[in-house]
Design a protein around this motif. Structure first.
Motif, mmCIF file in Angstrom:
data_model
loop_
_atom_site.group_PDB
_atom_site.id
_atom_site.type_symbol
_atom_site.label_atom_id
_atom_site.label_comp_id
_atom_site.label_asym_id
_atom_site.label_seq_id
_atom_site.Cartn_x
_atom_site.Cartn_y
_atom_site.Cartn_z
ATOM 1 N N UNK A 205 32.197 43.359 45.149
ATOM 2 C CA UNK A 205 32.730 42.626 43.819
ATOM 3 C C UNK A 205 31.910 41.207 43.647
ATOM 4 N N UNK A 206 31.394 40.696 44.662
ATOM 5 C CA UNK A 206 30.560 39.181 44.405
ATOM 6 C C UNK A 206 29.450 39.483 43.856
ATOM 7 N N UNK A 207 28.586 40.801 44.251
ATOM 8 C CA UNK A 207 27.424 40.875 43.535
ATOM 9 C C UNK A 207 27.557 41.325 41.977
ATOM 10 N N UNK A 291 34.570 36.334 35.869
ATOM 11 C CA UNK A 291 33.772 36.590 36.940
ATOM 12 C C UNK A 291 34.262 36.322 38.301
ATOM 13 N N UNK A 292 35.079 35.207 38.345
ATOM 14 C CA UNK A 292 35.779 34.620 39.469
ATOM 15 C C UNK A 292 36.982 35.651 39.869
ATOM 16 N N UNK A 293 37.554 36.153 38.586
ATOM 17 C CA UNK A 293 38.608 37.424 38.951
ATOM 18 C C UNK A 293 37.928 38.630 39.376
ATOM 19 N N UNK A 294 36.777 38.889 38.858
ATOM 20 C CA UNK A 294 36.082 40.054 39.548
ATOM 21 C C UNK A 294 35.819 40.025 41.089
ATOM 22 N N UNK A 466 45.626 35.781 38.065
ATOM 23 C CA UNK A 466 46.002 35.290 39.483
ATOM 24 C C UNK A 466 46.669 36.403 40.279
ATOM 25 N N UNK A 467 46.510 36.147 41.749
ATOM 26 C CA UNK A 467 46.949 37.318 42.458
ATOM 27 C C UNK A 467 48.540 37.563 42.292
ATOM 28 N N UNK A 468 48.918 38.884 42.584
ATOM 29 C CA UNK A 468 50.223 39.464 42.480
ATOM 30 C C UNK A 468 50.905 39.531 43.707
ATOM 31 N N UNK A 469 52.042 38.781 43.930
ATOM 32 C CA UNK A 469 52.956 39.154 45.109
ATOM 33 C C UNK A 469 53.444 40.492 45.223
#
Length: 829
Positions: A205-207, A291-294, A466-469
């Motif tokens: 993911x970071x790449x 990109x940050x979401x990826x 944003x992350x999902x609970x």
């Protein structure tokens, strides 16, 4: 004192900094004087001495600042890894050879008639960048695998983008110096064995995020450059429109000029100011947000990046068609170089976003972190409402200031004009808003409407990024796991990727995945003992009703016995290593290795620290992530999932991490433990992630496991499970059938690569009890499909090239001795 210590540790880096700064101060120039540049600089037709002397000067103050930063950030670490003398050799050779090769490439292309090369062949190159990058490239061969891959990808993409977009002779020289260092590193060989690149899901993911970031910033940086000359510099006109030359504007718009061309130039002349500048930047900001979401694995960010890349590909295709259909003599009107564009420039607007789109599609399975249910609907509602407000304001204000427009518009004309306001200024001068603003309030409205719409899209994107609970079935399943999850694999029910089946009364849950028509369970049902047997039978029937093949994977005797008499068959696929904690003590000859590990850790100052991922300091989390990624990168194998956890699974606060830390604060090892609960109280713990640093002393993992066992015993836990090892059975296990022998052969085949049998032998040091874990399936005819489903569950991201490399690793592994169980590879349980 610290400065003197740094000078002693990094004499080469300090000397280069002294030369750069001293030359600028003593000569009173940074190389801006043309005569001095020709004397000491490197050029296509310049003196050979300039290949080396050019390193001592910089073109201007900003270049000097960049050179100082590059020396500290790149040459300093390179000197530390290579040593001062080898780094000096790499610096000098890279400066001379990298500069010579880069100038030779430009000269050869210019001689062949390349327009771009002819334009840049007269540029004089200054600065030590070729040598510094060559030393850094060589040093990556001796870097840990994680940073080796990251630095190589980031710098290769960045330097390539500079050549394609900025395209100066210095950019070509810098890229050649970097590639020269990389090539030297591959030829000379690193300290660590170079392995096939198999990044983990998190690292992958970071790449991908790095690729999206570089491709987003490249055109913008070229647009902001004073002289973008690269083959792909034409893409910069999608972002920034340079004002047309005043003489050209006067000639085209004067008597006898073409009215259509005049309208284009007048529109471009107005595309300046703060509003258009922001309009150039906001699409790039959106790509950076995606990109940050990826990087965080968000499926919504992946979808947004795909949509944006698709839109940019369509726009790029239109640009290509426009350029191809435009006569060469009219291209100057588009703001590009006179004459026909080279082929590389023609296809650039399409190739760049299309390549990103292909990469996103290929890596789709890595981005599986879902947004909160209903987030897409809420985002559409919020974004639609915001854009509607902007549209109403635009139409209302446009009607009020219609006198300031070239043609007084109707409300419909204003609405039709609205989409063009979102386009970055320029677009090769071809996409011009229908309504041309003249001055004052109309100009203000035209400049800032697109900015407002992009701002709405960015501000509302939080709903999907944003992350999902956990909600819905995940919450119900987690509640059952907290009350009744006393099985060794029960906590894995909560992992991302599972689907859930609930008994009619909600008393039991089965976690499963459907892979190729096979419903593959994650261990036993979770629920009260009385409800589990009924859940086994009902879930099996439910799968058959849906046309799926039910496959109970890694289940205990309880599930296998519940299906006796139904025609189902069982096959032992693993052996759980289970330790009762009552009366546990490390006494006797059988525990000698464990006692030795505890004593060695005490002598060497190794400390065991309990933490959770959320409570761990950022520096510790970074070390843990680096440890895990380097371990996987050094193995050079695809990351396995399903019942094998990784860093993503550590994020749950219920998971406990035990970290081995040396005297200097370096992380030497990691184990993570999953809770087994009865009536909401932990009664046992299961080992999941197990990592050992390359520099860790022997016995670190044994030390961590032994410390955990003693801790759990003090806390009153009943048992600890060291989990099982797939395809590995203890002596005497199995029924001796042909299938068992086939499974044993498969384990023997995979041993040199994944070391499951060595892992089982390693766990035997803790004197466990072995409890069989079964594969329960309908019939023999279903086994090929089930085997394929299990393989895809464990290796969901396996591509054909990776499969080929895995086969090669298996063959290569059988040609060399396998690591002994006493020194096991750090394998996850």
């Amino acid at each position: 004192m610290r400065a003197l210590g740094a000078l002693r540790r990094f004499p080469l880096t300090a000397s280069v900094l002294l030369v750069l700064i001293g030359t600028a101060v003593l000569t009173g120039t940074t190389g801006a004087d043309p005569a001095l540049r020709r004397e000491i600089g490197a050029a296509v037709r310049g003196p050979v001495s300039g290949w080396l002397t050019s390193a001592a000067w910089c073109a201007d103050t900003s270049s000097l600042v960049v050179a100082v930063l590059a020396t500290v950030v790149l040459l300093g670490p390179a000197e530390r890894r290579l040593g001062s003398r080898p780094a000096l050799g790499a610096l000098a050779a890279g400066q001379v050879l990298g500069t010579a090769i880069g100038l030779a490439v430009v000269g050869a292309l210019a001689a062949a008639g390349d327009t771009w090369a002819r334009e840049i062949s007269g540029i004089v190159v200054l600065g030590p960048f070729a040598g510094v990058l060559a030393a850094a490239g060589l040093a990556t061969a001796r870097s840990p695998a994680l940073w080796r891959r990251r630095v190589r990808l980031l710098l290769t993409l960045t330097l390539t983008a500079l050549v394609l977009y900025s395209g100066t002779t210095g950019d070509v020289v810098r890229l050649c110096g970097w590639l020269l260092g990389l090539g030297a590193g591959l030829l000379l060989g690193p300290v660590q064995e170079v392995t096939a690149p198999h990044p983990s899901r998190r690292e992958g993911r970071a790449l991908v995020a790095i690729v999206l970031t570089v491709t987003a910033l490249g055109p913008l940086l070229a647009a902001l450059s004073r002289t973008p000359d690269g083959p792909w510099a034409v893409v910069s006109h999608l972002f920034v429109s340079a004002p047309p030359d005043h003489a050209l504007l006067h000639a085209v718009c004067g008597p006898g000029g073409d009215r259509a061309d005049c309208r284009v130039l007048e529109a471009r002349a107005r595309l300046t100011g703060h509003g258009p500048a922001l309009l150039s930047v906001l699409p790039v900001v959106l790509q950076l947000v995606l990109a940050e979401g990826l990087r965080r694995g968000r499926r919504a960010a992946w979808g947004g990046a795909v949509l944006l890349s698709s839109a940019l590909s369509v726009v790029g295709a239109l640009v290509v068609l426009t350029v191809v259909a435009t006569p060469a003599e009219e291209l100057p009107m588009l703001g590009v170089r006179p004459g026909s564009l080279p082929a590389a420039s023609v296809v650039a607007p399409l190739v760049a976003p299309l390549a990103v789109l292909v990469l996103l599609v290929v890596t789709r399975s890595r981005f599986d972190v879902r947004a909160r249910p209903g987030s897409g609907r809420r985002w559409l509602l919020a974004a639609g409402l915001g854009i509607t407000v902007v549209a109403v304001a635009y139409v209302s204000a446009g009607s009020m200031v219609s006198g300031a427009l070239v043609r007084p518009p109707s409300a419909g004309a204003l609405l039709l004009d609205l989409p063009s306001r979102m386009l970055p200024p320029g677009y090769l001068g071809e996409i011009v808003p229908r309504l041309v603003s003249l001055h004052g309030s109309a100009r203000l409205l035209a400049d800032w409407t697109g900015v407002a719409m992009w701002t709405v899209l960015l501000a509302t994107a939080i709903f999907v990024v944003r992350p999902a609970p956990p909600t819905g079935d995940a919450v119900r399943a987690r509640a059952l796991v907290d009350r009744h999850g006393e099985g060794p694999l029960s906590f894995m029910t909560t992992w991302v990727g599972n689907r859930y089946w609930f008994a009619d009364d909600g008393a039991a849950v089965v976690a499963y995945r459907v892979v190729g028509g096979v419903a593959l369970t994650t261990g036993d049902p979770v629920g009260p003992p009385a409800a589990r047997r009924a859940a086994v039978l009902r879930f099996t029937d439910w799968c058959e009703e849906h046309g799926w093949t039910p496959c109970w994977y890694a289940v205990t005797d309880e599930v296998a016995d519940a299906l006796v008499g139904t025609g189902a068959r069982r096959l032992q696929v693993a052996a759980e290593t289970w330790l009762p904690l009552a009366g546990l003590s490390f006494t006797g000859r059988r525990w000698q290795d464990v006692r030795t590990a505890l004593n060695r850790a005490r002598r060497e100052g190794v400390e065991a620290r309990w933490t959770s991922w959320s409570e761990a300091p950022l520096a510790l989390r970074e070390q843990l992530a680096r440890l895990s990624e380097e371990w996987l990168a050094d193995k050079g194998l695809p990351e396995m999932g399903f019942t094998l956890g990784g860093l993503d699974e550590l994020a749950d606060d219920a998971v406990r991490c035990l970290v081995a830390v040396g005297r200097d604060g370096e992380v030497l090892g990691l184990t993570s433990w999953l809770p087994a609960r009865r009536a909401g109280r932990p009664v046992g713990w299961t080992l999941d992630v197990m990592r050992r640093a390359r520099t860790a002393p022997p016995g670190v993992v044994e030390f961590l496991i032994a410390t955990a066992l003693l801790t759990f015993q003090e806390e009153g836990a009943e048992f600890t499970s060291l989990s099982g090892a797939p395809l590995a059975l203890p002596p005497g296990s199995g029924d001796g059938s042909g299938l068992t022998r086939l499974l044993t052969a498969a384990g023997r085949l995979m041993e040199p690569v994944y070391g499951f049998r060595s892992l089982l032998a390693f766990k035997a040091k803790f004197q466990p009890r072995y409890r069989p874990l079964w594969l329960v399936y309908p019939g023999t005819a279903d086994l090929p499909r089930i085997a394929q489903a299990v393989s895809r569950a464990y290796l969901p991201d396996l591509s054909l090239p990776q499969a080929a490399r895995l086969t090669e690793a298996l063959v290569r592994g059988h040609r060399r001795p396998v690591r002994s169980p006493e020194q096991p590879a750090p394998v996850r349980a």
